[in-house]
Design an enzyme around this catalytic site. Structure first.
Site, PDB file in Angstrom:
ATOM      1  CE  LYS A  23      -2.974   0.989   3.543  1.00  0.00           C
ATOM      2  NZ  LYS A  23      -2.892   2.215   4.001  1.00  0.00           N
ATOM      3  N   GLY A  95      -5.034   8.223   5.581  1.00  0.00           N
ATOM      4  CA  GLY A  95      -3.975   8.991   6.053  1.00  0.00           C
ATOM      5  C   GLY A  95      -2.777   9.264   5.116  1.00  0.00           C
ATOM      6  NE  ARG A 123      -5.353   8.465  11.409  1.00  0.00           N
ATOM      7  CZ  ARG A 123      -4.461   7.551  10.398  1.00  0.00           C
ATOM      8  NH1 ARG A 123      -5.130   7.218   9.358  1.00  0.00           N
ATOM      9  NH2 ARG A 123      -3.398   7.380  10.848  1.00  0.00           N
ATOM     10  CB  SER A 168       5.406  10.033  11.593  1.00  0.00           C
ATOM     11  OG  SER A 168       4.401  10.049  10.340  1.00  0.00           O
ATOM     12  CD  GLN A 170       0.734   8.348   7.230  1.00  0.00           C
ATOM     13  OE1 GLN A 170       0.048   8.891   8.026  1.00  0.00           O
ATOM     14  NE2 GLN A 170      -0.045   7.290   6.670  1.00  0.00           N
ATOM     15  CG  ASP A 316       0.599   0.041   9.568  1.00  0.00           C
ATOM     16  OD1 ASP A 316       0.216   0.695  10.295  1.00  0.00           O
ATOM     17  OD2 ASP A 316       0.870   0.264   8.498  1.00  0.00           O
ATOM     18  CE  LYS A 343      -0.148   4.186  13.149  1.00  0.00           C
ATOM     19  NZ  LYS A 343       0.657   4.945  12.072  1.00  0.00           N
TER      20      LYS A 343
END
Ligand code: S3P
Length: 429
Positions: A23, A95, A123, A168, A170, A316, A343
């Site tokens: 993903k 996210g 979030r 993180s 992201q 995850d 999450k």
């Protein structure tokens, strides 16, 4: 697919599977491909709700994305080839779409508004908005820019050196993508290393990236090259079947073409420490990412303690560790995992509640949980909490629970693994 699913306990699981594409890498292939100059061919792309959300977002921004089975052609018009979207972009449950896009949109010449579903709206976004604001981004939104909807007014950015308060990928990726446009040098310093797919893909597409210890540096570039990207199978999806095989007596499952980037294999290290019989074979490298086949056989597991730098490498998969721990001997402790509370849902509370319904002995802490392996769960009616990974973790626990388990709101598995329940049926003897 039905919104409720019933899973009965299982005999041995046997067979060979190839889970769908990673993903994280799929999202990045669309975003970076859209910024490249030329056509990027993506193979074995993950077709799921989250990645299709990114595809639609990039299309709304003017990129041409043609999906044919799991093959995708991304026609990029260069770093300055995007356009203002006609409408608000809906990031659904994703996210990764949201946070990476906030970085990508901050240096554009136009304004974009992003929103998402009720889970995504809850979030925190300040973690990306703050460093980007330091770079000169103008981002307005609910709770002083912490919550969606957010409006990003494209601006000229300057490079900064930013120490991430929490690991993180992201946030790191959002800053690095913005750094492609920022004057001077942009540096991100991580507390612990998180998945580095953005860095690897940028390097693969010709962007110079400097990595030293926990620091990653990038400079403004004039172009990104297109390329052919082969997406490995997602280790986060493979992990469900690794645990399923470990806890179900007599099982042997071969999981093929799995991405084994060392910043993603925390789950394998943890399960091996618990006594899991897991072998990685046929290791190779594909466009800058290591892949291999994973052979797993049922094992007698024992408890473990998990904290520190393994946490981002298994973030995850921690709900699934709680499932494995329910069938292990002794008390497993998971610490330093407060991030699980923000999450898709609060995964500490969700797993403690749902495993509790099946009879597991789970105690919740602010930053983790402890699980006493009882090895004797009983089917019950559980909820997914609208979170794909909770739904799939409970489904795996159900394979070893007595009787039947019903999972409500199970269709959210389509966020990352459409066809997940069918794979369980294929492996059942
Ligand atoms: C992701 C990073 C992680 C992970 C998420 C995907 C990514 O989130 O939990 O599922 O693709 O960069 P954080 O950056 O919030 O740790």
């Amino acid at each position: 697919m039905s919104n409720r699913i019933i899973i009965g306990s299982s005999k041995a699981l046997k067979g060979e599977i190839t889970p769908p594409g990673d993903k994280s890498i799929s999202h990045r292939s669309l975003m970076l491909g859209s910024l490249a100059t030329g056509t990027t061919l993506v193979r074995d792309f993950l077709i799921s709700d989250d990645t299709l959300t990114t595809a639609n977002a990039m299309r709304a921004l003017g990129a041409s994305i043609e999906i044919n089975g799991t093959q995708v052609l991304v026609k990029g018009n260069g770093l300055h080839g995007l356009k203002e979207p006609d409408q608000i972009i809906d990031c659904g449950n994703s996210g990764t779409t949201t946070r990476l896009l906030i970085g990508l949109l901050s240096p554009q010449q136009f304004t974009t508004t992003l929103t998402g579903d009720k889970y995504l709206q809850a979030r925190p976004m300040k973690r990306v908005v703050s460093p980007l604001a330091q770079m000169g981004a103008k981002i307005n939104g609910n709770e002083e820019g912490n919550k969606l909807p957010l409006t990003i007014i494209g601006s000229n950015l300057k490079g900064i050196s930013y120490e991430l308060p929490v690991a993180s990928a992201q946030v790191k990726s959002a800053i690095l993508i913005a750094g492609l446009y920022a004057e001077g040098e942009t540096e991100v310093i991580e507390p612990e290393p998180s998945r580095d797919h953005t860095e690897r893909m940028l390097a693969y597409l010709g962007v110079p990236i400097k990595k030293k210890g926990h620091s990653i540096k990038i400079n403004k570039v004039s172009k990104i090259n297109p390329g052919e990207i082969i997406v490995p199978s997602d280790i986060s999806s493979a992990a469900f079947f690794i645990v399923a095989a470990l806890i179900t007596p007599g099982s042997e499952v071969l999981i093929k073409n799995v991405g084994i980037n060392p910043l993603r294999t925390g789950i394998i290290d943890i399960l091996k420490n618990m006594g899991g019989d897991i072998e990685i074979i046929n290791e190779r490298d594909v466009n800058g990412e290591p892949i291999g086949d994973i052979l797993t056989r049922s094992s007698n597991l024992h408890a473990t303690e998990i904290s520190g730098d393994v946490i981002p490498k298994a973030i995850d998969e921690l709900p699934l560790v709680a499932v494995a721990a329910s069938f292990a001997e002794g008390e497993t402790l998971i610490k330093d995992a407060k991030e699980l509370r923000v999450k898709e849902t609060d995964r500490i509370h969700a797993m403690a509640t749902e495993l509790g319904k099946l009879g597991a002995e789970v105690e919740e802490f602010e930053d983790g949980m402890s699980i006493i392996g009882t090895q004797a769960l009983t089917g019950a009616t559980c909820s997914s909490w609208g979170d794909h990974r909770i739904a799939m973790s409970i489904a795996i626990a159900a394979l070893r629970a007595k009787g039947e388990t019903e999972i409500i709101d199970a269709d959210c598995v389509s966020v990352s693994y459409p066809g997940f329940f069918e794979v369980i049926d294929e492996l059942r003897q």
